[in-house]
Design a protein around this motif. Structure first.
Motif, PDB file in Angstrom:
ATOM      1  N   GLU A  34       0.829  -1.209   0.000  1.00 29.58           N
ATOM      2  CA  GLU A  34       0.000   0.000   0.000  1.00 29.58           C
ATOM      3  C   GLU A  34       0.868   1.266   0.000  1.00 29.58           C
ATOM      4  O   GLU A  34       0.496   2.270  -0.614  1.00 29.58           O
ATOM      5  CB  GLU A  34      -0.926  -0.007   1.218  1.00 29.58           C
ATOM      6  N   ALA A  35       2.020   1.188   0.656  1.00 31.73           N
ATOM      7  CA  ALA A  35       2.946   2.333   0.674  1.00 31.73           C
ATOM      8  C   ALA A  35       3.488   2.608  -0.726  1.00 31.73           C
ATOM      9  O   ALA A  35       3.576   3.766  -1.148  1.00 31.73           O
ATOM     10  CB  ALA A  35       4.090   2.077   1.650  1.00 31.73           C
ATOM     11  N   ILE A  36       3.832   1.560  -1.451  1.00 34.59           N
ATOM     12  CA  ILE A  36       4.309   1.733  -2.832  1.00 34.59           C
ATOM     13  C   ILE A  36       3.202   2.328  -3.692  1.00 34.59           C
ATOM     14  O   ILE A  36       3.434   3.246  -4.485  1.00 34.59           O
ATOM     15  CB  ILE A  36       4.818   0.399  -3.413  1.00 34.59           C
ATOM     16  N   ALA A  37       1.983   1.832  -3.519  1.00 32.42           N
ATOM     17  CA  ALA A  37       0.842   2.378  -4.272  1.00 32.42           C
ATOM     18  C   ALA A  37       0.636   3.849  -3.938  1.00 32.42           C
ATOM     19  O   ALA A  37       0.382   4.668  -4.833  1.00 32.42           O
ATOM     20  CB  ALA A  37      -0.418   1.566  -3.989  1.00 32.42           C
ATOM     21  N   ALA A  38       0.779   4.207  -2.660  1.00 32.44           N
ATOM     22  CA  ALA A  38       0.611   5.608  -2.249  1.00 32.44           C
ATOM     23  C   ALA A  38       1.679   6.494  -2.888  1.00 32.44           C
ATOM     24  O   ALA A  38       1.372   7.600  -3.357  1.00 32.44           O
ATOM     25  CB  ALA A  38       0.668   5.725  -0.721  1.00 32.44           C
ATOM     26  N   LEU A  39       2.921   6.021  -2.921  1.00 29.91           N
ATOM     27  CA  LEU A  39       3.987   6.798  -3.575  1.00 29.91           C
ATOM     28  C   LEU A  39       3.698   6.952  -5.061  1.00 29.91           C
ATOM     29  O   LEU A  39       3.837   8.038  -5.626  1.00 29.91           O
ATOM     30  CB  LEU A  39       5.344   6.113  -3.363  1.00 29.91           C
ATOM     31  N   SER A  40       3.296   5.876  -5.680  1.00 32.01           N
ATOM     32  CA  SER A  40       2.958   5.899  -7.101  1.00 32.01           C
ATOM     33  C   SER A  40       1.827   6.891  -7.370  1.00 32.01           C
ATOM     34  O   SER A  40       1.894   7.710  -8.296  1.00 32.01           O
ATOM     35  CB  SER A  40       2.562   4.489  -7.545  1.00 32.01           C
ATOM     36  N   ASN A  41       0.804   6.863  -6.536  1.00 25.99           N
ATOM     37  CA  ASN A  41      -0.341   7.764  -6.704  1.00 25.99           C
ATOM     38  C   ASN A  41      -0.009   9.205  -6.362  1.00 25.99           C
ATOM     39  O   ASN A  41      -0.733  10.116  -6.772  1.00 25.99           O
ATOM     40  CB  ASN A  41      -1.532   7.262  -5.890  1.00 25.99           C
ATOM     41  N   ALA A  42       1.084   9.419  -5.628  1.00 28.47           N
ATOM     42  CA  ALA A  42       1.537  10.777  -5.313  1.00 28.47           C
ATOM     43  C   ALA A  42       2.452  11.316  -6.419  1.00 28.47           C
ATOM     44  O   ALA A  42       3.033  12.393  -6.267  1.00 28.47           O
ATOM     45  CB  ALA A  42       2.271  10.791  -3.974  1.00 28.47           C
ATOM     46  N   GLY A  43       2.574  10.569  -7.503  1.00 31.67           N
ATOM     47  CA  GLY A  43       3.338  11.042  -8.653  1.00 31.67           C
ATOM     48  C   GLY A  43       4.785  10.583  -8.717  1.00 31.67           C
ATOM     49  O   GLY A  43       5.550  11.048  -9.555  1.00 31.67           O
ATOM     50  N   PHE A  44       5.165   9.651  -7.855  1.00 29.07           N
ATOM     51  CA  PHE A  44       6.539   9.145  -7.858  1.00 29.07           C
ATOM     52  C   PHE A  44       6.691   7.972  -8.813  1.00 29.07           C
ATOM     53  O   PHE A  44       5.802   7.121  -8.900  1.00 29.07           O
ATOM     54  CB  PHE A  44       6.947   8.661  -6.458  1.00 29.07           C
ATOM     55  N   LYS A  45       7.810   7.933  -9.502  1.00 27.71           N
ATOM     56  CA  LYS A  45       8.260   6.723 -10.168  1.00 27.71           C
ATOM     57  C   LYS A  45       8.923   5.914  -9.060  1.00 27.71           C
ATOM     58  O   LYS A  45       9.850   6.389  -8.403  1.00 27.71           O
ATOM     59  CB  LYS A  45       9.269   7.018 -11.275  1.00 27.71           C
ATOM     60  N   VAL A  46       8.423   4.719  -8.815  1.00 23.76           N
ATOM     61  CA  VAL A  46       8.961   3.865  -7.756  1.00 23.76           C
ATOM     62  C   VAL A  46       9.826   2.797  -8.417  1.00 23.76           C
ATOM     63  O   VAL A  46       9.341   2.010  -9.235  1.00 23.76           O
ATOM     64  CB  VAL A  46       7.837   3.205  -6.927  1.00 23.76           C
ATOM     65  N   CYS A  47      11.111   2.804  -8.076  1.00 24.82           N
ATOM     66  CA  CYS A  47      12.054   1.846  -8.632  1.00 24.82           C
ATOM     67  C   CYS A  47      12.657   1.008  -7.511  1.00 24.82           C
ATOM     68  O   CYS A  47      12.714   1.436  -6.361  1.00 24.82           O
ATOM     69  CB  CYS A  47      13.163   2.569  -9.400  1.00 24.82           C
ATOM     70  N   ILE A  48      13.105  -0.176  -7.870  1.00 22.76           N
ATOM     71  CA  ILE A  48      13.693  -1.109  -6.911  1.00 22.76           C
ATOM     72  C   ILE A  48      15.143  -1.360  -7.331  1.00 22.76           C
ATOM     73  O   ILE A  48      15.419  -1.590  -8.514  1.00 22.76           O
ATOM     74  CB  ILE A  48      12.942  -2.464  -6.907  1.00 22.76           C
ATOM     75  N   ALA A  49      16.053  -1.356  -6.346  1.00 28.43           N
ATOM     76  CA  ALA A  49      17.456  -1.737  -6.556  1.00 28.43           C
ATOM     77  C   ALA A  49      17.779  -2.793  -5.515  1.00 28.43           C
ATOM     78  O   ALA A  49      17.775  -2.505  -4.309  1.00 28.43           O
ATOM     79  CB  ALA A  49      18.379  -0.532  -6.412  1.00 28.43           C
ATOM     80  N   THR A  50      18.033  -4.031  -5.956  1.00 24.93           N
ATOM     81  CA  THR A  50      18.164  -5.134  -5.011  1.00 24.93           C
ATOM     82  C   THR A  50      19.336  -6.045  -5.323  1.00 24.93           C
ATOM     83  O   THR A  50      19.492  -6.499  -6.462  1.00 24.93           O
ATOM     84  CB  THR A  50      16.837  -5.938  -4.947  1.00 24.93           C
ATOM     85  N   ASN A  51      20.192  -6.267  -4.311  1.00 29.25           N
ATOM     86  CA  ASN A  51      21.242  -7.282  -4.423  1.00 29.25           C
ATOM     87  C   ASN A  51      20.565  -8.647  -4.374  1.00 29.25           C
ATOM     88  O   ASN A  51      19.757  -8.906  -3.481  1.00 29.25           O
ATOM     89  CB  ASN A  51      22.219  -7.197  -3.244  1.00 29.25           C
ATOM     90  N   GLN A  52      20.915  -9.513  -5.311  1.00 25.54           N
ATOM     91  CA  GLN A  52      20.345 -10.863  -5.331  1.00 25.54           C
ATOM     92  C   GLN A  52      21.457 -11.891  -5.541  1.00 25.54           C
ATOM     93  O   GLN A  52      21.506 -12.590  -6.554  1.00 25.54           O
ATOM     94  CB  GLN A  52      19.253 -10.962  -6.401  1.00 25.54           C
ATOM     95  N   SER A  53      22.360 -11.954  -4.571  1.00 18.23           N
ATOM     96  CA  SER A  53      23.494 -12.879  -4.673  1.00 18.23           C
ATOM     97  C   SER A  53      23.052 -14.341  -4.628  1.00 18.23           C
ATOM     98  O   SER A  53      23.831 -15.233  -4.969  1.00 18.23           O
ATOM     99  CB  SER A  53      24.527 -12.610  -3.579  1.00 18.23           C
ATOM    100  N   GLY A  54      21.810 -14.599  -4.237  1.00 18.46           N
ATOM    101  CA  GLY A  54      21.281 -15.963  -4.285  1.00 18.46           C
ATOM    102  C   GLY A  54      21.331 -16.543  -5.688  1.00 18.46           C
ATOM    103  O   GLY A  54      21.440 -17.764  -5.858  1.00 18.46           O
ATOM    104  N   LEU A  55      21.295 -15.679  -6.699  1.00 20.51           N
ATOM    105  CA  LEU A  55      21.455 -16.149  -8.083  1.00 20.51           C
ATOM    106  C   LEU A  55      22.855 -16.727  -8.278  1.00 20.51           C
ATOM    107  O   LEU A  55      23.014 -17.844  -8.778  1.00 20.51           O
ATOM    108  CB  LEU A  55      21.224 -14.999  -9.079  1.00 20.51           C
ATOM    109  N   ALA A  56      23.879 -15.969  -7.891  1.00 22.99           N
ATOM    110  CA  ALA A  56      25.265 -16.418  -8.053  1.00 22.99           C
ATOM    111  C   ALA A  56      25.546 -17.652  -7.199  1.00 22.99           C
ATOM    112  O   ALA A  56      26.353 -18.499  -7.575  1.00 22.99           O
ATOM    113  CB  ALA A  56      26.231 -15.289  -7.681  1.00 22.99           C
ATOM    114  N   ARG A  57      24.870 -17.754  -6.077  1.00 17.91           N
ATOM    115  CA  ARG A  57      25.090 -18.880  -5.164  1.00 17.91           C
ATOM    116  C   ARG A  57      24.295 -20.123  -5.577  1.00 17.91           C
ATOM    117  O   ARG A  57      24.430 -21.182  -4.965  1.00 17.91           O
ATOM    118  CB  ARG A  57      24.694 -18.471  -3.742  1.00 17.91           C
TER     119      ARG A  57
END
Length: 178
Positions: A34-57
């Protein structure tokens, strides 16, 4: 245009020291969708930056990671919001890449997608020091949430100067969208 960059594990969904390895293990923290939806509805582009070392492992496949992100995006969409872009680092800590946080590679990649946005106006929201350090290295504003590893991070101290601290992503919306 306004932009916010979120870490994933520990900010949007529950984290695990054993990694989130399946779509079923990917469970949102109450209020985060709901927080992401609220940011989106407030006019923000919401982007994610995530380390996913589980792929390499070898803990999960890129197809499983994609399925987790589809689940997350679908939940946000059902709540009336949009995730604009997801960037992930597939490397392990010893791979020597420039994208793995605390390096700013993923943040910089996201910023290049939105050249009209000035980095100093962008919050990077994370639950670990490496999230905040990556944001600061890219010229963004650091915001620590206490969910995930956030309490542990807060206890260790050494936060970047100017770090804003919020209980969770829901309470961070009030700061970001103010």
């Amino acid at each position: 245009m306004k932009l916010v960059i979120l870490d994933r594990d520990g900010v949007i969904n529950y984290d695990s020291d054993n990694y989130i390895k399946t779509v079923e293990e990917w469970l949102p923290i109450p209020g985060s969708i709901e927080a992401i939806a609220a940011l989106s509805n407030a006019g923000f582009k919401v982007c994610i930056a995530t380390n996913q070392s589980g792929l390499a492992r070898g803990y999960f496949s890129s197809e499983t990671l994609t399925a987790m992100h589809v689940k997350m995006s679908d939940l946000v969409s059902q709540a009336g919001g949009t995730i604009s872009y997801i960037e992930h680092c597939p490397h392990g800590p010893d791979n020597g890449c420039n994208c793995r946080k605390p390096l700013p590679g993923m943040i910089n990649t996201i910023l290049t997608k939105y050249p009209e946005v000035r980095a100093e106006n962008v919050y990077v929201v994370g639950d670990s020091l490496r999230d905040l350090e990556a944001g600061v290295a890219a010229g963004c504003k650091p915001l620590l949430v206490k969910t995930g590893k956030g309490e542990r991070t807060l206890t260790k101290g050494n936060l970047p100067e100017g770090t804003i601290i919020c209980n969770d992503l829901s309470s961070a919306v009030n700061v970001i969208a103010a």
